[in-house]
Design an enzyme around this catalytic site. Sequence first.
Site, PDB file in Angstrom:
ATOM      1  N   THR A   1      -1.711   9.899   0.604  1.00 22.10           N
ATOM      2  CA  THR A   1      -2.471  11.044   0.528  1.00 22.10           C
ATOM      3  C   THR A   1      -1.190  12.412   0.818  1.00 22.10           C
ATOM      4  OG1 THR A   1      -3.256  11.373   2.768  1.00 22.10           O
ATOM      5  CG2 THR A   1      -4.657  10.798   0.844  1.00 22.10           C
TER       6      THR A   1
ATOM      7  N   PHE B   1     -10.553   5.755  -1.202  1.00 23.96           N
ATOM      8  CA  PHE B   1     -10.861   4.615  -2.043  1.00 23.96           C
ATOM      9  C   PHE B   1     -12.251   3.947  -1.719  1.00 23.96           C
ATOM     10  CE2 PHE B   1      -6.535   4.726  -3.510  1.00 23.96           C
ATOM     11  CZ  PHE B   1      -6.808   4.413  -4.929  1.00 23.96           C
TER      12      PHE B   1
ATOM     13  N   HIS C   1      -9.585  12.556  12.440  1.00 21.75           N
ATOM     14  CA  HIS C   1      -8.850  11.380  12.144  1.00 21.75           C
ATOM     15  C   HIS C   1      -7.656  10.803  13.574  1.00 21.75           C
ATOM     16  CE1 HIS C   1      -9.625  11.994   8.028  1.00 21.75           C
ATOM     17  NE2 HIS C   1      -9.470  10.854   7.728  1.00 21.75           N
ATOM     18  N   HIS C   2      -7.145   9.918  13.404  1.00 22.06           N
ATOM     19  CA  HIS C   2      -6.366   9.192  14.311  1.00 22.06           C
ATOM     20  C   HIS C   2      -5.206  10.306  14.675  1.00 22.06           C
ATOM     21  CE1 HIS C   2      -3.912   7.711  11.201  1.00 22.06           C
ATOM     22  NE2 HIS C   2      -5.071   7.458  10.627  1.00 22.06           N
TER      23      HIS C   2
ATOM     24  N   LYS D   1      -1.855  10.491  11.921  1.00 26.05           N
ATOM     25  CA  LYS D   1      -1.968  11.045  10.428  1.00 26.05           C
ATOM     26  C   LYS D   1      -1.162  12.106  10.243  1.00 26.05           C
ATOM     27  CE  LYS D   1      -5.540  12.061   6.996  1.00 26.05           C
ATOM     28  NZ  LYS D   1      -4.828  11.507   5.877  1.00 26.05           N
TER      29      LYS D   1
HETATM   30  P1  NAD Z   1       1.372   3.476   8.223  1.00 26.13           P
HETATM   31  O1  NAD Z   1       2.106   4.694   8.783  1.00 26.13           O
HETATM   32  O2  NAD Z   1       0.491   2.691   9.137  1.00 26.13           O
HETATM   33  O3  NAD Z   1       1.926   2.865   7.079  1.00 26.13           O
HETATM   34  C1  NAD Z   1       2.930   3.508   6.268  1.00 26.13           C
HETATM   35  C2  NAD Z   1       3.810   2.343   5.912  1.00 26.13           C
HETATM   36  O4  NAD Z   1       4.668   2.930   4.748  1.00 26.13           O
HETATM   37  C3  NAD Z   1       4.849   1.932   6.899  1.00 26.13           C
HETATM   38  O5  NAD Z   1       4.666   0.749   6.891  1.00 26.13           O
HETATM   39  C4  NAD Z   1       6.215   2.318   6.322  1.00 26.13           C
HETATM   40  O6  NAD Z   1       7.181   1.542   6.692  1.00 26.13           O
HETATM   41  C5  NAD Z   1       5.906   2.419   4.737  1.00 26.13           C
HETATM   42  N1  NAD Z   1       6.775   3.246   4.260  1.00 26.13           N
HETATM   43  C6  NAD Z   1       7.440   4.431   4.582  1.00 26.13           C
HETATM   44  N2  NAD Z   1       8.256   4.995   3.813  1.00 26.13           N
HETATM   45  C7  NAD Z   1       8.172   4.290   2.669  1.00 26.13           C
HETATM   46  C8  NAD Z   1       8.975   3.810   1.444  1.00 26.13           C
HETATM   47  N3  NAD Z   1       9.843   4.776   1.176  1.00 26.13           N
HETATM   48  N4  NAD Z   1       8.765   2.659   0.717  1.00 26.13           N
HETATM   49  C9  NAD Z   1       8.207   2.022   1.093  1.00 26.13           C
HETATM   50  N5  NAD Z   1       7.232   1.861   2.282  1.00 26.13           N
HETATM   51  C10 NAD Z   1       7.365   3.107   2.863  1.00 26.13           C
HETATM   52  O7  NAD Z   1       0.024   4.411   7.585  1.00 26.13           O
HETATM   53  P2  NAD Z   1      -1.241   4.022   6.866  1.00 26.13           P
HETATM   54  O8  NAD Z   1      -2.607   4.244   7.576  1.00 26.13           O
HETATM   55  O9  NAD Z   1      -0.967   2.668   6.239  1.00 26.13           O
HETATM   56  O10 NAD Z   1      -1.418   5.121   5.752  1.00 26.13           O
HETATM   57  C11 NAD Z   1      -0.877   5.233   4.610  1.00 26.13           C
HETATM   58  C12 NAD Z   1      -0.922   6.371   3.714  1.00 26.13           C
HETATM   59  O11 NAD Z   1      -2.230   6.005   3.047  1.00 26.13           O
HETATM   60  C13 NAD Z   1      -1.371   7.832   4.456  1.00 26.13           C
HETATM   61  O12 NAD Z   1      -0.908   8.824   3.524  1.00 26.13           O
HETATM   62  C14 NAD Z   1      -2.845   7.819   4.591  1.00 26.13           C
HETATM   63  O13 NAD Z   1      -3.213   9.395   4.824  1.00 26.13           O
HETATM   64  C15 NAD Z   1      -3.195   7.251   3.475  1.00 26.13           C
HETATM   65  N6  NAD Z   1      -4.786   6.756   3.482  1.00 26.13           N
HETATM   66  C16 NAD Z   1      -5.465   6.790   2.372  1.00 26.13           C
HETATM   67  C17 NAD Z   1      -6.488   5.975   2.229  1.00 26.13           C
HETATM   68  C18 NAD Z   1      -7.266   6.160   0.856  1.00 26.13           C
HETATM   69  O14 NAD Z   1      -8.403   5.593   0.758  1.00 26.13           O
HETATM   70  N7  NAD Z   1      -6.822   7.024  -0.133  1.00 26.13           N
HETATM   71  C19 NAD Z   1      -7.241   5.515   3.358  1.00 26.13           C
HETATM   72  C20 NAD Z   1      -6.341   5.339   4.535  1.00 26.13           C
HETATM   73  C21 NAD Z   1      -5.239   5.883   4.536  1.00 26.13           C
END
Ligand code: NAD
Length: 238
Positions: A77, A103, A135-136, A139
């Site tokens: 997001t 999702f 949220h945590h 975020k």
């Molecule tokens: P997280 O910080 O645990 O994981 C993010 C991952 O992205 C890390 O492993 C990091 O190494 C990787 N990353 C960073 N830059 C990168 C790049 N250039 N290429 C590949 N990997 C890269 O975060 P998360 O909790 O897994 O959440 C990720 C995203 O998803 C956030 O934006 C969060 O807001 C969103 N989210 C969306 C939903 C949904 O249903 N749409 C649900 C939960 C979280």
Amino acid sequence: MKIALIGYGKMGKTIEKIAVERQHEIVLRVGIENQVDWENFNEAEADVAIEFTQPPVAVKNIKTSIDKGVPIIVGTTGWYEEYKNIEDYCKEKNGAFIAATNFSVGVNVFFALNEKLAKLLAHHDAYNAQIIETHHLEKLDSPSGTAISLAEGILNNHPSYRNWQNEANTAEGILPITSIREDDVKGTHEIIYESEIDRISIEHFAKNRNGFAVGAVLAAEFIEGKTGIYTMKDVLNI
Ligand code: NAD
């Protein structure tokens, strides 16, 4: 189905678990340390990519997937100011993607409920609406993408609101969104309508991340072999 996981953090790992349970195969796991593996990836090896990374890198990852002809599910997001550009890029290249602020099946039902409630209260001026999301602490974006989708659902159905603001106290016509950050909260969203005499509220509370992951895998199953731009309403037939 063969899945490339772009982003292997909290969500990437949860998606892997759910995808494997549903008999899919993970053919690539990309984190910040091996981004080049996604650039060099042979598109013939994946049916779908699922992207959950961080706002600044999502757009580049989506474009790479479209260039490779691999349909992509985007959970990250906080990049939506670029949504129209990505839409145009996808159409130009005949690609496929689904981006959703949330999702989870439950939240998508909650979105529909929110729109219905806004319609029901649209002509009852005694009620003031607000959104509270929690949220945590890690975020990065605020308000949450889910809260923005909920706000849009209200703006589109309730004539008293013309915009939203990420503040508790706002001017007339501006829907307030309050963002709270607390340790280990997976995601809670509450819609409140308050009058002098009563209060109506609906809440979605995520107990864990499995709901987001199941929905992302359902979206991946839906988009496999397709071109075009879809939403979770298409996936869930809402
Ligand atoms: P997280 O910080 O645990 O994981 C993010 C991952 O992205 C890390 O492993 C990091 O190494 C990787 N990353 C960073 N830059 C990168 C790049 N250039 N290429 C590949 N990997 C890269 O975060 P998360 O909790 O897994 O959440 C990720 C995203 O998803 C956030 O934006 C969060 O807001 C969103 N989210 C969306 C939903 C949904 O249903 N749409 C649900 C939960 C979280």
